[in-house]
Structures are given as structure tokens and as C-alpha cells.
Scaffold this motif. Structure first.
Motif, mmCIF file in Angstrom:
data_model
loop_
_atom_site.group_PDB
_atom_site.id
_atom_site.type_symbol
_atom_site.label_atom_id
_atom_site.label_comp_id
_atom_site.label_asym_id
_atom_site.label_seq_id
_atom_site.Cartn_x
_atom_site.Cartn_y
_atom_site.Cartn_z
ATOM 1 N N VAL A 208 -41.834 -28.577 0.152
ATOM 2 C CA VAL A 208 -40.388 -28.503 0.316
ATOM 3 C C VAL A 208 -39.711 -28.671 -1.035
ATOM 4 N N ARG A 209 -38.506 -28.158 -1.114
ATOM 5 C CA ARG A 209 -37.652 -28.353 -2.276
ATOM 6 C C ARG A 209 -36.216 -28.169 -1.809
ATOM 7 N N ALA A 210 -35.279 -28.510 -2.673
ATOM 8 C CA ALA A 210 -33.875 -28.268 -2.353
ATOM 9 C C ALA A 210 -33.608 -26.764 -2.360
ATOM 10 N N PRO A 211 -32.729 -26.291 -1.484
ATOM 11 C CA PRO A 211 -32.433 -24.853 -1.450
ATOM 12 C C PRO A 211 -31.571 -24.441 -2.633
ATOM 13 N N LEU A 212 -31.593 -23.160 -2.936
ATOM 14 C CA LEU A 212 -30.735 -22.638 -4.002
ATOM 15 C C LEU A 212 -29.276 -22.671 -3.590
ATOM 16 N N THR A 213 -29.014 -22.549 -2.309
ATOM 17 C CA THR A 213 -27.647 -22.629 -1.783
ATOM 18 C C THR A 213 -27.682 -23.244 -0.394
ATOM 19 N N ARG A 214 -26.605 -23.910 -0.033
ATOM 20 C CA ARG A 214 -26.469 -24.462 1.324
ATOM 21 C C ARG A 214 -25.409 -23.716 2.125
ATOM 22 N N ASP A 215 -25.018 -22.586 1.633
ATOM 23 C CA ASP A 215 -23.959 -21.818 2.281
ATOM 24 C C ASP A 215 -24.446 -21.236 3.609
ATOM 25 N N LEU A 216 -23.713 -21.517 4.675
ATOM 26 C CA LEU A 216 -23.962 -20.907 5.981
ATOM 27 C C LEU A 216 -22.723 -20.165 6.476
ATOM 28 N N GLY A 217 -21.812 -19.907 5.550
ATOM 29 C CA GLY A 217 -20.619 -19.172 5.926
ATOM 30 C C GLY A 217 -19.450 -20.079 6.259
ATOM 31 N N PRO A 218 -18.244 -19.507 6.301
ATOM 32 C CA PRO A 218 -17.012 -20.290 6.495
ATOM 33 C C PRO A 218 -16.619 -20.413 7.966
#
Length: 674
Positions: A208-218
Motif C-alpha cells: 500500500v501507499r498513499a494515492p496520487l489523488t483523493r479526488d472522487l468528484g464534487p
């Protein structure tokens, strides 16, 4: 065992890190408390005293999934009046490898105050499986380190502590560090010390690692029920915070199952969370599918339960130089349902618009998963190693599968919902094989038809499908929530689905679906799978009920989850007590993970059910058919959805009429659901 209770702890999370403390903000050396990163506890104590005494707790609140704030009154300092005039405030924020703690001495008195703020730190650098069941751990001796106040090291794991203000005294003892600041705070002023705890570790094969982005949309939800809106907003915040990535392909994200115990890749949990989140787009599903496909079984290994084509149950990361604790193998395949769920997620993501270029490379792993599926008459399991899970469905506790008299089912066990997953997965695979011109669709459809016939002959007992078949082929005749997983899979006829819907109504606690009938002789409202309520389980039933044409039962269960969300500050835990709404306040399950990915994503299922939302991008169709059964939530406006890579907004007016806005080239079918 109560040392490992988590229900009274405050959790802040930003995967792969989390911090759990008591409600006064003190992080004490007991139970599950600690600063955890990638399954290792990097800090086991962070306590703060003012002149040698803890502040009297006033309250705490959650600012976001990753941030909490704690307030305490400092007794004996400040003005000599009835009200406290000096307080200690702690602002906590966690990042992927860092814990930041801002400690503020706030003086609202009329005169200057002088006090010593002391911080005590300790670390055991223990793997989570070493302390989960209350086993004692050994403190690591701190040492001086360049650029920090203190450090700890064990194997390849290190923890360092730094501050933005030089302490007046630093004491390094054998089992802890003490830092003292002598502060003078003018009247109506604040003095702050900010600690920064940093964790590092190394492993030859990181998982595991931290994701490049945590964006799941607005995503935004505005309804007539503000508690629903809050449940969705908090759930989405928690889901973002639980996102992890595959170190082999950092762009591929998946949801870690839950903190603190399951903060890694779990086949079943990660698949369901991604499936629940499909209306937000297909990226999370694609990352989950790819990550699991890279670890798809290739050989027969009884110790790990690996089999060719099988999707794993869980994988754990072990840093170099850290001794592995007793328990399951680091990469374990003991799950009967992850493989069909993987197939169905691929199918559903395709239906929501996953591009053919992304589907094609996953067709070979799908065919291997299908081959594993087709080898079975019924999907059943037995722990051949004697060291793995006795039960390998989502209800995996030792007493989860018991008959109406309380007798534990003997293996091999064939769970009812596993057959439903297999039936749907075979049909889903057939649809994909046909669409992409691959052979094998006929065999998959024939398997599904035969399975439905075998199920009807073997599972039905006392007017409803049994929980399971035991090793002798006898029905395990307990009424349980597994019934909800059968709906909408094609395994049952319409008449059979009506029967199941009626029995599910009998399991409604008023706060969601009980895992087991309240009249069962061994019903336990805080049994892990023997009477508690699991939000994801209820959400699956809600979705299936709507698909099967029983929205009234679905809306009642959905309303119960919203009520539960209010009780838990909109952060639904892994599970909670299964008492009925008329028996008193809703109570916790003591050891639940919170947040838990599939619980966080459950609110998205409720929105989809209320909207009657489904997509079939390959045929160019989007359906929006809100049911009058959900009228208590109307008007309902949802923006930030995605279909076929395009934004989607849906609005339902007070009378249940739906309208949509999207740039996707789809024919939108709107109308009233049943």
C-alpha cells in the motif's frame, strides 16, 4: 478483550495513516490507541499535562476525516471565579506519514498566567496484528537524532518527533520522552506549541501507499432530509480519506477496508466500496480491479487458500526487520465471494461507461476468474490449513453460520449469498464475453441456469432460502440478512423475491437490517454477525429491493440508516448494536472500525435507490425512476455524478418528477419507480 474496544475512541484518518485517541485527546498506552501507518503503530503515547495535571475534558469535534479538535479546562490557573478562564486546545491533523498536533494554552483571564506544558511520547513500533487481540508490546527506547527532538527505530521502521518551539527541558528515558515548555501567556492571549511526528518504513514488497489523488468528484446532495445530506457528505469525506494506491502502479487507487484493523487491500470490502461508488465515476473501480488482478491466484496452496483464478481476501504489509505476528498469511485468499464480486464489478463498471480500452486488458483475468467459478456446483469453502478463517463469506466470525437451534454449521459450507454472487457473475461474464467477441458465454449462461435450479431444490426451507448448506448438504435454517444479497441477481423468480422482501422487513431494527432474526435462541444485538446491524449489508438489501420492485421495504431500511447516521455524527461505523428502535438508544458495537469504507460508501447506495438510477452505457441508456416510497426525501438534487466520463446532475421535485443534465450521449429514461 475490552482493551481493544474502539467505540469510545476518536479517529482521524488519511490513508495509510490514522490516529486513535481517547475523547479528551490523550493518546494513552492502552488498547487500540496510537498513530498507525501501514499496519505499524509508530506512536503509542502522546499525553499532555499542564503543571503536572491533565486538562478537564470539555469536548471534542471532528473537523474532517483527517482532523479533530479537543478542548479541556485548566483548573487552578487564571481568574479566581467560578468559570474556567484558561483552557488547553489541541488541533490534530494526520497526513499519509505525519501526525501534527498543535497544543494551545489559551488564556482568557484578566492577568498573565505562567505554566509548564509537558508532553510525554512513547513508541512500540508494533505491527497491528501484534496488539489487536490485547497482546502486550515492548516500548522502543528513544534516542537523540539530528534535526528532531527524539527518534525511535525498530527494523526498517522509524519515528521522529519535532516541534516548532524549542523545549526548555528534554528527558529521554528508557521507555518514553518527556518534553517541557515553560510558558508565560499574557491576558487574552494564546501560546502554541506544534508537534510533528513523522513515520518511515521500508519493505521489499510494499502493498500500500498513499494515492496520487483523493479526488472522487464534487458530489453534492440537497434534499428535504438534512440528515441524509450530512450522511452523504461525511461518508464521501471518509471514503476519500481511506483511499490507498498500489505501489506497483500508483495511479491505481482502491479503498482500504477500515481503520484500525483492516487498513489495507481487502478483496470483498474494496470491491463493494468501489461498486457503491460507481455513480461517481469508474476510476476507483478500475484501480480496484487492476490491483486485485495483479495478485490473482496462480497455484493451489492450502496454507494461503490460493487457487488459480481466485481473487485474494486480504494482503498485509510487513516492514523489513519487524517480526510477523501469529495470524493469517500476509497474502491470504480465504474468501468465497471476492472472485464473483470482481467479475460483477468489471461488468458494472463497463455499464457505467468504463472505456473498452480499459475493459479489454481485464478480460483475461475475468476468464480465469470465471474458470474458477465454473469448477463448482455450489460455491463452498473449508479451511484446509487449520490456521485460516473457519467462515469465508462476509460473515466470517466463528458463530456466524448456525442453524435455528444454534448448531454451528460443519464444513464445507455453501452460503446462500455466494450462490447469488456466482449466478450474477456468470451472467455478467457472459455479457462481457459476448460484447467483446470472446468465447465462453454459452457455458457461463448454462452454469447460471443450472445453479438457479440447484439452489431452488436445495436451499429453500421453511418458506425462505436457508442461510447456507452445511457439509452434509443440510439447509442451515436461520433467518438472516444474507437474504438481501439474493435480490436483483437473477437467482430468484419474481414471486421468490417477494417472499424474501417480506422476510427482510421482519429483520428491520428501525436502524437498519439485523444480521440475524431477533427471535433466534442465540440472537445477540452486539454479536459480530448474530444480531448486529452492518450498514453495507443494509445498503445491499436496499439496492436489491429497489431492483426487485419492493421500494417500500427499501425506503424503510434506508430511513433507518439515516437515523443511525444521526446517532453516529454521520460517520457510520463498520457495525452497531441490533436493538430495535423502540428498545432505547442506538448503541455501538465495541470493536467496530470507524470509518469503514463500505459503510462510508453506503450512503451513495441510498441516493441511487431513491433516484432509481441505473446506467447501461453500452446500449446508450440512462434510467432515472424515483420511487414515491422515498418521497420523504423529495425534493432531491444531486450534482457531481458521472456517467460515461461526463458530469451528471439529477433533480427530483416534490412530486417525484425527475430531470437530468448530462453531456453524455445517452438516451435518458425518466419516470416514477414502483
Amino acid at each position: 478483550m475490552n482493551r481493544m474496544f474502539t467505540h469510545e475512541l476518536v479517529t482521524a484518518v488519511r490513508a495509510p495513516a490514522a490516529v486513535l485517541s481517547d475523547r479528551d485527546g490523550q493518546l494513552r498506552q492502552r488498547g487500540a490507541q496510537g498513530f498507525l501507518v501501514a499496519d505499524v503503530r509508530h506512536l503509542s503515547e502522546l499525553t499532555v499535562l499542564v503543571d503536572g495535571e491533565p486538562a478537564a475534558p470539555v469536548g471534542h469535534w471532528t473537523e474532517s476525516a483527517a482532523a479533530s479538535r479537543f478542548v479541556g479546562a485548566v483548573i487552578g490557573l487564571g481568574d479566581d471565579i467560578g468559570d474556567p478562564t484558561v483552557r488547553l486546545e489541541r488541533g490534530r491533523r494526520v497526513e499519509a506519514d505525519t501526525l501534527t498536533e498543535a497544543i494551545a494554552l489559551v488564556n482568557d483571564a484578566r492577568t498573565e498566567v505562567a505554566a509548564t506544558v509537558s508532553v510525554r511520547l512513547a513508541a512500540d513500533l508494533a505491527p497491528i496484528l501484534a496488539f489487536r487481540h490485547g497482546r502486550p508490546t515492548t516500548p522502543v527506547t528513544p534516542h537523540q537524532t539530528d534535526g528532531a527532538l527524539a527518534g525511535w527505530a525498530a527494523g526498517s521502521c522509524t519515528t521522529t518527533a519535532a516541534a516548532d518551539r524549542t523545549p526548555d527541558r528534554v528527558e529521554l528515558a528508557a521507555d518514553h520522552v518527556r518534553l517541557d515548555w515553560d510558558l508565560r501567556v499574557p491576558a487574552r492571549a494564546t501560546a502554541t506549541v506544534t508537534l510533528r511526528i513523522t513515520a518511515t518504513s521500508a519493505t521489499e514488497d510494499p502493498v500500500v501507499r498513499a494515492p496520487l489523488t483523493r479526488d472522487l468528484g464534487p458530489l453534492t446532495v440537497e434534499s428535504r432530509e438534512p440528515e441524509l445530506d450530512g450522511l452523504v457528505a461525511t461518508g464521501l469525506d471518509d471514503l476519500r480519506a481511506l483511499l490507498l494506491a498500489d505501489p506497483a502502479a500508483p495511479a491505481d487507487r482502491f479503498a482500504g477496508a477500515g481503520t484500525p484493523w483492516y487498513f489495507t487491500l481487502f478483496g470483498r470490502d474494496s470491491l463493494w466500496a468501489a461498486r457503491f461508488a460507481l455513480p461517481l465515476g469508474t476510476d476507483l473501480a478500475l484501480g480496484t480491479l487492476r490491483t486485485l488482478a495483479r495478485r490473482q491466484g496462480t497455484k493451489d496452496d492450502p496454507e494461503t487458500a490460493e487457487q488459480p483464478g481466485k481473487i485474494l481476501h486480504e494482503i498485509r504489509q510487513l516492514p523489513a526487520g519487524i517480526e510477523r505476528s501469529p495470524g493469517l498469511p500476509p497474502c491470504y485468499y480465504g474468501t468465497i465471494d471476492a472472485t464473483p464480486l470482481w467479475i460483477s464489478l468489471l461488468h458494472d463498471a463497463w455499464r457505467w461507461g468504463l472505456p473498452a480500452a480499459d475493459v479489454e486488458p481485464l478480460l483475461d483475468p475475468m476468464r480465469r476468474a470465471l474458470a474458477w467459478l465454473l469448477r463448482h456446483d455450489f460455491l463452498s469453502y473449508v479451511d484446509e490449513s487449520g490456521q485460516g478463517l473457519a467462515n469465508q463469506g462476509w460473515k466470517d466470525s466463528v458463530d456466524a453460520v448456525q442453524d435455528g437451534a444454534g448448531r454451528i454449521a460443519t464444513p464445507p459450507v455453501a452460503l446462500s449469498e455466494a450462490q447469488a454472487y456466482a449466478h450474477r457473475a456468470a451472467l455478467d461474464a457472459a455479457a462481457l464475453l459476448t460484447a467483446f467477441g470472446r468465447p465462453g458465454a454459452g457455458e457461463a449462461r448454462a452454469f447460471a441456469a443450472g445453479l438457479a435450479d440447484r439452489f431452488r431444490k436445495s436451499f429453500w426451507v421453511n418458506g425462505f432460502p436457508a442461510l447456507a448448506l452445511d457439509g452434509a448438504g443440510r439447509p442451515v435454517d436461520t433467518l438472516a440478512s444474507n437474504l438481501g444479497h439474493l435480490l436483483g441477481t437473477g437467482l430468484l423468480s419474481a414471486a421468490e423475491e417477494s417472499t424474501v422482501a417480506a422476510r427482510l422487513a421482519d429483520l428491520d431494527s428501525g436502524y437498519g437490517l439485523r444480521t440475524m432474526d431477533g427471535d433466534h435462541p442465540f440472537f445477540n444485538p452486539i454479536g459480530y454477525h448474530t444480531g448486529s446491524v452492518w450498514p453495507h449489508d443494509t445498503a445491499i438489501a436496499v439496492d436489491g429491493l429497489v431492483r426487485a420492485g419492493h421500494p417500500a421495504v427499501a425506503s424503510a431500511l434506508a430511513a433507518g440508516l439515516v437515523r443511525a447516521g444521526t446517532r453516529f455524527g454521520h460517520r457510520l461505523p463498520e457495525l452497531y448494536g441490533g436493538w430495535s428502535a423502540g428498545q432505547g438508544p442506538l448503541l455501538d458495537y465495541p470493536g467496530a472500525c470507524r470509518p469503514q469504507a463500505w459503510s462510508a460508501a453506503a450512503a451513495l447506495v441510498l441516493i441511487g435507490a431513491a433516484l432509481g438510477l441505473s446506467a447501461d452505457v453500452p446500449t446508450g441508456t440512462l434510467t432515472v425512476a424515483p420511487s414515491p416510497a422515498f418521497a420523504a426525501w423529495f425534493p432531491l438534487r444531486v450534482t457531481g455524478l458521472r456517467v460515461a466520463g461526463h458530469p451528471l446532475a439529477v433533480e427530483v421535485d416534490r412530486d417525484g418528477r425527475a430531470s437530468t443534465t448530462t453531456g453524455a450521449p445517452l438516451r435518458v429514461v425518466t419516470g416514477h419507480g414502483r
